[in-house]
Scaffold this active site. Structure first.
Site, mmCIF file in Angstrom:
data_model
loop_
_atom_site.group_PDB
_atom_site.id
_atom_site.type_symbol
_atom_site.label_atom_id
_atom_site.label_comp_id
_atom_site.label_asym_id
_atom_site.label_seq_id
_atom_site.Cartn_x
_atom_site.Cartn_y
_atom_site.Cartn_z
ATOM 1 N N GLY A 171 0.843 -1.203 0.000
ATOM 2 C CA GLY A 171 0.000 0.000 0.000
ATOM 3 C C GLY A 171 0.868 1.239 0.000
ATOM 4 O O GLY A 171 2.049 1.175 -0.344
ATOM 5 N N ASN A 172 0.287 2.352 0.355
ATOM 6 C CA ASN A 172 1.077 3.581 0.455
ATOM 7 C C ASN A 172 0.464 4.506 1.500
ATOM 8 O O ASN A 172 -0.550 4.172 2.108
ATOM 9 C CB ASN A 172 1.193 4.249 -0.922
#
Ligand code: CTP
Length: 420
Positions: free
Chosen positions: A217-218
């Site tokens: 993810g980020n």
């Protein structure tokens, strides 16, 4: 939305709002509403009915607005008070609105300062009903609400949820102060360029599964995209927000479509694109995903002590829409860069066929991911670059939509179509 920044800003700043409070238990929430509107820069004139004063005192409202609070039609100012309050108002909001108030307003009665002010104003009126769910469902109350809608009053809520007495959770609950703030913002900030138009926005991160418990993810929170969605709704647009996982509440009035992966985001955008007059790609989409998502949790100390991760490219959601966009629609992209900001941003504008690009630096304090503020440069197709100061993401959203409004063809046609 709940995370909104309470600082003087459009469309509330410098505007006159009459807040009418009638006698329901939700009146305690209206003190918070008066405070929020004041912090956003509105001048709030509070009018309390006689029964409202059983639930909240004029002093509470005076304390948060710093202004006189009005309770009586009869004063030294004479009968002109309601004419002045009604005439000077940019918007009127009644919260909570009891069944008795709805009945009186529906009949055009003028037996107290609030109902009289309503007759004297030509400003938009927002009514926020709050009562027991059985009362709300009663045909007499429904008929009064319908009559007020016919008169052009906006009705915000009621919501379903636990009611004061706790005995049921049908519709009857007053909206939360942050939601009512947005309804007032919509009454104040309606924009002919956006009224009757559909805006599609992507926001947040995507998650790409490695195994049932882990993902790539980020750091995106979705804050910028959510601020844009809320601001577009305030301007009068119909807004569809395709959101990756985010802890933010759905913006008021916005249709949120929740997705997890880049491929799900692509599907959702494809299904909505045809109707979009404006599409804004604010999501931080994962460019790669694990080639294979394992169906069992990866265990430590298995055969593979130092596993390598094989990645494969995800679809580019924004670029995929090229060639599918509605004719005359406007497309806005974002570019988050750690270096050579403008050069990379310009390349993205060209490659993805954006009409406007919002470039922001990554890794800078107070801007980009996990920040309430942002410092952006707006790039146009013609090559102009407009650098905006560091400001809240809500203020950035307004600036972006101002530019979109200039680009939209025939703003007044859309307004006409929306009214017909
Ligand atoms: N975008 C998208 N789908 C992707 C990647 C990006 O829709 N798979 C959109 C973003 O929402 C943004 C724009 O494309 O509007 C640019 O995103 P950004 O992540 O800055 O650029 P990338 O194209 O991914 O390029 P790079 O990561 O190499 O900088």
């Amino acid at each position: 939305m709940t995370g909104t920044v309470l600082e003087p800003r459009r469309p509330w700043k410098g505007r006159r709002v009459v807040l009418g409070v009638t006698g329901g238990i939700a009146a305690y929430k209206s003190v918070q509403l008066a405070r929020n509107l004041t912090r956003l820069g509105a001048e709030v004139d509070v009018v309390l009915t006689r029964s409202a004063q059983e639930f909240a005192t004029p002093l509470s409202f005076e304390g948060v607005t710093g202004r006189d609070v009005f309770t009586s039609l009869w004063s030294v100012e004479g009968a002109a008070r309601h004419i002045r309050l009604g005439g000077e108002a940019d918007a009127v909001v009644v919260a909570p609105a009891t069944a008795d108030f709805l009945a009186r307003a529906a009949q055009g009665r003028s037996d107290d300062l609030l109902t009289t002010t309503l007759l004297a104003t030509r400003a938009p009126v927002v009514v926020c009903p709050a009562m027991n769910d059985r009362m709300w469902a009663h045909p007499a109350v429904q008929a009064n609400a319908a009559r007020l809608a016919e008169l052009g009053y906006q009705q915000a809520g009621p919501a379903a949820g636990p009611l004061a007495a706790g005995e049921s959770d049908g519709a009857g609950r007053m909206l939360e102060p942050w939601q009512i703030v947005e309804w007032v913002g919509r009454a104040l900030g309606s924009d002919p360029a956006f009224r009757g138009r559909t805006v599609l926005i992507t926001a947040g991160p995507t998650r790409e599964a490695l195994d049932p418990v882990r993902f790539l993810g980020n750091r995106s929170t979705g804050r910028m995209g959510y601020a844009l969605a809320q601001a577009a709704w305030r301007r009068g647009a119909r807004v569809r927000l395709v959101s990756g996982p985010s802890s933010l509440a759905a913006p008021e009035g916005v249709e949120r479509i929740q997705v997890e992966t880049a491929r799900e985001m692509l599907e959702a955008v494809r299904s909505q694109l045809e109707e979009a007059h404006v599409s804004i790609f604010a999501a931080a989409v994962a460019d790669y995903r694990p080639r294979e998502a394992r169906d069992r949790k990866m265990k430590r100390g298995g055969d593979d002590a130092e596993p390598t991760l094989e990645l494969t490219a995800n679809p580019d959601v924004a670029a995929d829409t090229r060639g599918r966009r509605a004719e005359g629609s406007i497309t806005v992209g974002f570019a988050l860069e750690t270096e050579d900001l403008l050069e990379h941003a310009r390349a993205k504008l060209e490659a993805k066929g954006f009409d406007l690009l919002v470039a922001n630096p990554a890794g800078e304090a107070d801007a980009g991911f996990e920040s309430e503020t942002n410092r952006v440069t707006l790039l146009s197709r013609e090559g102009e670059a407009e650098e905006l100061p560091l400001q809240s993401k809500d203020a950035v959203a307004e600036a972006v939509l101002d530019r979109v409004a200039e680009l939209l063809p025939g703003a007044s046609d859309a307004a006409g179509a929306a009214q017909s």
